[in-house]
Design a protein around this motif. Structure first.
Motif, short mmCIF file in Angstrom:
data_model
loop_
_atom_site.label_atom_id
_atom_site.label_comp_id
_atom_site.label_asym_id
_atom_site.label_seq_id
_atom_site.Cartn_x
_atom_site.Cartn_y
_atom_site.Cartn_z
N LEU A 34 0.49 -1.27 0.07
CA LEU A 34 0.07 -0.21 -0.35
C LEU A 34 0.88 0.76 -0.16
O LEU A 34 0.67 2.40 -0.83
N LEU A 35 2.17 0.96 1.07
CA LEU A 35 2.31 2.02 0.76
C LEU A 35 3.54 2.83 -0.62
O LEU A 35 2.78 3.74 -1.09
N LEU A 38 0.47 4.79 -2.90
CA LEU A 38 0.66 5.41 -2.57
C LEU A 38 1.68 6.42 -3.43
O LEU A 38 1.45 8.02 -3.88
N ARG A 59 -4.36 6.73 1.17
CA ARG A 59 -3.02 7.29 2.02
C ARG A 59 -3.20 6.81 3.27
O ARG A 59 -2.96 5.98 3.83
N ALA A 62 -3.36 3.33 3.42
CA ALA A 62 -1.87 2.97 3.92
C ALA A 62 -1.42 3.36 5.89
O ALA A 62 -0.37 3.13 5.82
#
Length: 137
Positions: A34-35, A38, A59, A62
């Motif tokens: 997820l980071l 993002l 965001r 994440a």
């Protein structure tokens, strides 16, 4: 119009797309998916404003996932172990050419994934620790 703008746009698309693709792959593999999704969205949104509407929801998820990844010593140990195993697997894949996709191209990507995982784990830990109130003495 100069040459710089199209070159910048191509660079943004290449870097943003690579981050996005690797992030999506890491959603199912061990790593900070997820980071990276993002990061890819933020890079792409700099040239494609229509993507900005996806940045805030991703965001939020994440940051929640980052906090969850360091919520207990067991999770931290599991994440560190996964990062170290990725690095070890990368070395093995780089050295043992008889493995499927053997060689340093695969090995270096595994090593890089492990290093990114460990770096983001450290970032998550520092971020969560900074938000906690200081213990009273």
């Amino acid at each position: 119009m100069g040459v710089g703008k199209p070159v910048k746009q191509v660079g943004v698309v290449v870097v943003g797309s690579a981050l996005l693709v690797v992030g999506v792959l890491l959603l199912v593999l061990p790593g900070p998916g997820l980071l990276l999704v993002l990061a890819g969205l933020i890079v792409l949104a700099s040239e494609f404003p229509a993507l900005e509407r996806y940045v805030d929801p991703v965001r939020d998820r994440a940051m929640k996932a980052a906090e969850d990844s360091v919520s207990s010593p067991l999770r931290i140990a599991g994440s560190v172990t996964a990062g170290l195993l990725l690095i070890a697997a990368g070395v093995v894949w780089g050295v043992v050419r008889s493995l499927p996709f053997g060689g340093w191209s695969t090995g270096s990507s595994l090593i890089l994934s492990g290093l990114v995982l460990l770096a983001l784990l450290g970032w998550s830990y520092r971020r969560v620790r900074a938000r906690r109130p200081a213990p009273r003495t």
